[in-house]
Write a protein that holds these residues in place. Structure first.
Motif, mmCIF file in Angstrom:
data_model
loop_
_atom_site.group_PDB
_atom_site.id
_atom_site.type_symbol
_atom_site.label_atom_id
_atom_site.label_comp_id
_atom_site.label_asym_id
_atom_site.label_seq_id
_atom_site.Cartn_x
_atom_site.Cartn_y
_atom_site.Cartn_z
ATOM 1 N N SER A 227 47.842 46.090 33.510
ATOM 2 C CA SER A 227 47.921 44.977 34.456
ATOM 3 C C SER A 227 49.038 45.236 35.454
ATOM 4 C CB SER A 227 48.157 43.642 33.721
ATOM 5 O OG SER A 227 49.377 43.670 32.993
ATOM 6 N N ALA A 228 48.920 44.577 36.613
ATOM 7 C CA ALA A 228 49.938 44.695 37.657
ATOM 8 C C ALA A 228 49.747 43.555 38.640
ATOM 9 C CB ALA A 228 49.836 46.042 38.374
ATOM 10 N N VAL A 229 50.792 43.274 39.412
ATOM 11 C CA VAL A 229 50.728 42.259 40.460
ATOM 12 C C VAL A 229 50.780 42.966 41.808
ATOM 13 C CG1 VAL A 229 51.890 40.302 41.540
ATOM 14 C CG2 VAL A 229 51.799 40.480 39.038
ATOM 15 N N VAL A 230 49.750 42.743 42.623
ATOM 16 C CA VAL A 230 49.683 43.336 43.958
ATOM 17 C C VAL A 230 49.319 42.234 44.949
ATOM 18 C CG1 VAL A 230 48.692 45.147 45.401
ATOM 19 C CG2 VAL A 230 48.814 45.485 42.923
ATOM 20 N N GLY A 231 50.148 42.058 45.958
ATOM 21 C CA GLY A 231 49.837 41.077 46.989
ATOM 22 C C GLY A 231 49.693 39.657 46.471
ATOM 23 N N GLY A 232 50.497 39.277 45.481
ATOM 24 C CA GLY A 232 50.448 37.916 44.951
ATOM 25 C C GLY A 232 49.256 37.633 44.059
ATOM 26 N N ARG A 233 48.555 38.683 43.605
ATOM 27 C CA ARG A 233 47.416 38.513 42.701
ATOM 28 C C ARG A 233 47.595 39.407 41.480
ATOM 29 N NH1 ARG A 233 41.962 39.335 46.000
ATOM 30 N NH2 ARG A 233 42.963 41.335 46.498
ATOM 31 N N ILE A 234 47.126 38.929 40.325
ATOM 32 C CA ILE A 234 47.196 39.713 39.091
ATOM 33 C C ILE A 234 45.925 40.540 38.948
ATOM 34 C CG2 ILE A 234 46.856 39.422 36.622
ATOM 35 C CD1 ILE A 234 49.054 37.779 36.322
ATOM 36 N N TYR A 235 46.115 41.846 38.746
ATOM 37 C CA TYR A 235 45.020 42.767 38.454
ATOM 38 C C TYR A 235 45.096 43.105 36.965
ATOM 39 C CZ TYR A 235 44.284 43.542 43.464
ATOM 40 O OH TYR A 235 44.006 43.380 44.807
ATOM 41 N N ALA A 236 44.027 42.830 36.225
ATOM 42 C CA ALA A 236 43.999 43.065 34.779
ATOM 43 C C ALA A 236 42.800 43.933 34.437
ATOM 44 C CB ALA A 236 43.928 41.733 34.029
ATOM 45 N N MET A 237 43.060 45.051 33.785
ATOM 46 C CA MET A 237 42.007 46.007 33.454
ATOM 47 C C MET A 237 41.603 45.847 31.994
ATOM 48 S SD MET A 237 41.768 47.197 36.406
ATOM 49 C CE MET A 237 40.454 48.370 36.035
ATOM 50 N N ALA A 238 40.312 45.670 31.773
ATOM 51 C CA ALA A 238 39.765 45.521 30.427
ATOM 52 C C ALA A 238 38.953 46.766 30.075
ATOM 53 C CB ALA A 238 38.889 44.268 30.343
ATOM 54 N N ASP A 239 38.324 46.737 28.894
ATOM 55 C CA ASP A 239 37.499 47.866 28.481
ATOM 56 C C ASP A 239 36.310 48.048 29.423
ATOM 57 O OD1 ASP A 239 39.160 48.373 26.375
ATOM 58 O OD2 ASP A 239 38.032 47.133 24.969
ATOM 59 N N ARG A 240 35.818 46.937 29.934
ATOM 60 C CA ARG A 240 34.711 46.995 30.885
ATOM 61 C C ARG A 240 35.195 46.415 32.210
ATOM 62 N NH1 ARG A 240 30.181 43.699 27.807
ATOM 63 N NH2 ARG A 240 32.042 42.455 27.335
ATOM 64 N N SER A 241 35.462 47.304 33.155
ATOM 65 C CA SER A 241 35.930 46.904 34.469
ATOM 66 C C SER A 241 37.238 46.109 34.367
ATOM 67 C CB SER A 241 34.848 46.085 35.194
ATOM 68 O OG SER A 241 35.235 45.823 36.514
ATOM 69 N N GLY A 242 37.403 45.074 35.151
ATOM 70 C CA GLY A 242 38.628 44.295 35.156
ATOM 71 C C GLY A 242 38.484 43.090 36.040
ATOM 72 N N VAL A 243 39.527 42.253 36.082
ATOM 73 C CA VAL A 243 39.466 41.018 36.855
ATOM 74 C C VAL A 243 40.711 40.895 37.725
ATOM 75 C CG1 VAL A 243 38.060 39.809 35.166
ATOM 76 C CG2 VAL A 243 40.554 39.685 35.000
ATOM 77 N N ILE A 244 40.571 40.088 38.769
ATOM 78 C CA ILE A 244 41.679 39.765 39.666
ATOM 79 C C ILE A 244 41.811 38.248 39.697
ATOM 80 C CG2 ILE A 244 42.596 39.981 42.001
ATOM 81 C CD1 ILE A 244 40.655 42.325 42.416
ATOM 82 N N PHE A 245 43.059 37.754 39.562
ATOM 83 C CA PHE A 245 43.286 36.314 39.623
ATOM 84 C C PHE A 245 44.291 36.012 40.717
ATOM 85 C CE2 PHE A 245 45.729 32.509 38.071
ATOM 86 C CZ PHE A 245 44.752 31.582 38.424
ATOM 87 N N ASP A 246 43.918 35.092 41.589
ATOM 88 C CA ASP A 246 44.784 34.635 42.676
ATOM 89 C C ASP A 246 45.285 33.235 42.334
ATOM 90 O OD1 ASP A 246 45.878 33.576 45.037
ATOM 91 O OD2 ASP A 246 44.584 34.819 46.292
ATOM 92 N N PRO A 247 46.548 33.086 41.872
ATOM 93 C CA PRO A 247 47.047 31.764 41.469
ATOM 94 C C PRO A 247 47.094 30.757 42.610
ATOM 95 C CG PRO A 247 48.457 33.517 40.629
ATOM 96 C CD PRO A 247 47.532 34.143 41.627
ATOM 97 N N GLU A 248 47.383 31.221 43.802
ATOM 98 C CA GLU A 248 47.494 30.291 44.929
ATOM 99 C C GLU A 248 46.163 29.626 45.232
ATOM 100 O OE1 GLU A 248 48.920 30.221 49.625
ATOM 101 O OE2 GLU A 248 49.258 32.001 48.379
ATOM 102 N N LEU A 249 45.080 30.411 45.167
ATOM 103 C CA LEU A 249 43.754 29.875 45.449
ATOM 104 C C LEU A 249 43.015 29.446 44.186
ATOM 105 C CD1 LEU A 249 42.585 32.472 48.126
ATOM 106 C CD2 LEU A 249 43.648 30.234 48.508
ATOM 107 N N GLY A 250 43.513 29.867 43.020
ATOM 108 C CA GLY A 250 42.832 29.576 41.762
ATOM 109 C C GLY A 250 41.509 30.295 41.634
ATOM 110 N N GLU A 251 41.399 31.459 42.278
ATOM 111 C CA GLU A 251 40.129 32.174 42.324
ATOM 112 C C GLU A 251 40.155 33.432 41.456
ATOM 113 O OE1 GLU A 251 38.772 30.935 46.891
ATOM 114 O OE2 GLU A 251 39.366 33.005 46.429
ATOM 115 N N TRP A 252 38.994 33.731 40.847
ATOM 116 C CA TRP A 252 38.796 34.935 40.051
ATOM 117 C C TRP A 252 37.803 35.855 40.752
ATOM 118 C CZ3 TRP A 252 41.404 35.687 35.415
ATOM 119 C CH2 TRP A 252 42.055 34.567 34.884
#
Length: 382
Positions: A227-252
């Motif tokens: 995982s890492a934070v880039v541009g105010g969003r969390i990038y999380a890598m799982a076994d299958r692809s990964g997800v991005i979460f933007d706390p300001e917008l509440g978007e996945w």
């Protein structure tokens, strides 16, 4: 009157440095102000200048002067899993690296690795973040049971304390800090309502409380390997692809195929470029804006072709890489560190120059690097 016999080692520091001139032609008060403005990681070198400087650097007055200056400095903190060959047990130990970088050409001055107080418990698969002077160890497993605990280390007082517990136990969760708040994603089996609704949580250090972050069912992977934070969003890598979460917008959203295919292991972000070490022996950076991996050029001649157990951190805007070497003899292995100045040129290429690279500690064979991260020590009068 204080009993001088009970404090013989500290009395000279507190009483005698004022009687000696610290810097010729300057009063000691002015000289102390000058010394206090020098970054902390240079202090081991400064203490070698003279006895009066060493005494001044150790004095309460010097510390108070630094507090009044309201300065912030970054340090590399390193977590090692140490093997004890006597009983085949393991322990986890934290260290703080204080490199001497007054002159990149100086190679004979050792980088000082200072041991910190050991964590009260030893957790497998914990997540690590830092906010200011505090280091957070989140979750992990005890006897293969995911823990909801969070331990907090104060890097100035060198003390641990138990923080507020998460709503669910986690191991191998993604974590990151955005706007002073800690976000954790995954690391739990979504087999009941409580774990499902709390798959993602946010901790606010100001209020000292955790709260659930709504997440769609399709993103709720169990293990997050990076995982890492880039541009105010969390990038999380799982076994299958990964997800991005933007706390300001509440978007996945989902990570791109390019990022998923190239991200291997622990990473660090410098100037919005995500750096990691790949299986081909290259340090590469992912430019989110261009959605492209690029090789970090200019460092091949100064680093080994294969960095075993490599982990990275952004410390004061520079890329620090820590890895395991071959070691000397049969009993120990080396832990090495390199400080790299990275930049993007006009053509968009990523270039790096080695500021220094050296062995920072010898550890018993069977030991390993767990994690490294930066901690910002802020000196300010409250």
């Amino acid at each position: 009157m204080a009993d001088q016999s009970s404090s013989s080692s500290s009395d000279p520091t507190e009483t005698h440095h004022h009687d000696q001139t610290l810097i010729p032609a300057l009063s000691n008060d002015v000289a102390l102000q000058c010394l206090a403005r020098i970054p902390r990681f240079h202090h081991p070198l400064l203490s070698l200048v003279s006895k009066s400087w060493r005494s001044a650097l150790q004095s309460p007055l010097f510390h108070a002067t630094r507090l009044a200056l309201n300065t912030t400095q970054s340090f590399l903190f390193l977590n090692l899993r140490l093997f004890n060959p006597k009983d085949s047990s393991f322990s986890f130990k934290w260290y703080s690296l204080q490199p001497c970088t007054l002159d990149p050409q100086i190679t004979l001055i050792p980088r000082i690795l200072i041991p910190m107080n050991s964590s009260p418990c030893h957790l497998i698969g914990a997540s690590f973040v830092s906010i200011g002077r505090h280091l957070y160890v989140i979750g992990g497993s005890v006897n293969d049971i995911p823990s909801p605990n969070m331990w907090v280390f104060d890097c100035l007082t060198n003390k641990w304390e138990m923080g507020p517990k998460m709503r669910v136990g986690r191991e191998f969760a993604a974590s990151g800090v955005i706007n002073g708040k800690i976000y954790v994603l995954g690391g739990c089996v979504v087999d009941n309502w409580a774990r499902s609704i709390n798959w993602a949580e946010m901790f606010d250090p100001v209020t000292g409380s955790w709260r659930a972050i709504p997440s769609p069912i399709e993103v709720r992977e169990k293990w997050m390997h990076a995982s890492a934070v880039v541009g105010g969003r969390i990038y999380a890598m799982a076994d299958r692809s990964g997800v991005i979460f933007d706390p300001e917008l509440g978007e996945w959203s989902s990570v791109s195929t390019e990022l998923d295919m190239g991200w291997r292991g622990r990473a660090a972000v410098v100037d919005e470029v995500l750096y990691c070490y790949d299986y081909l022996g290259k340090i590469r950076g992912f430019d989110v804006g261009e959605n492209e991996w690029k090789e970090l050029k200019g460092v091949d001649k100064h680093l080994p072709k294969f960095l075993c157990g490599a982990t990275m951190a952004n410390v004061g805007g520079r890329l620090f890489v820590v890895w395991e070497g071959k070691g000397k003899g049969k009993a120990n292995i080396e832990v090495l560190c390199a400080e790299i100045l990275v930049r993007k040129n006009e053509s968009g290429e990523l270039w790096g120059s080695i500021v220094w690279s050296d062995v920072i500690i010898l550890i018993p064979k069977g030991s390993s690097i767990v994690h490294c991260l930066d901690v910002h020590l802020h000196f300010k009068v409250k």
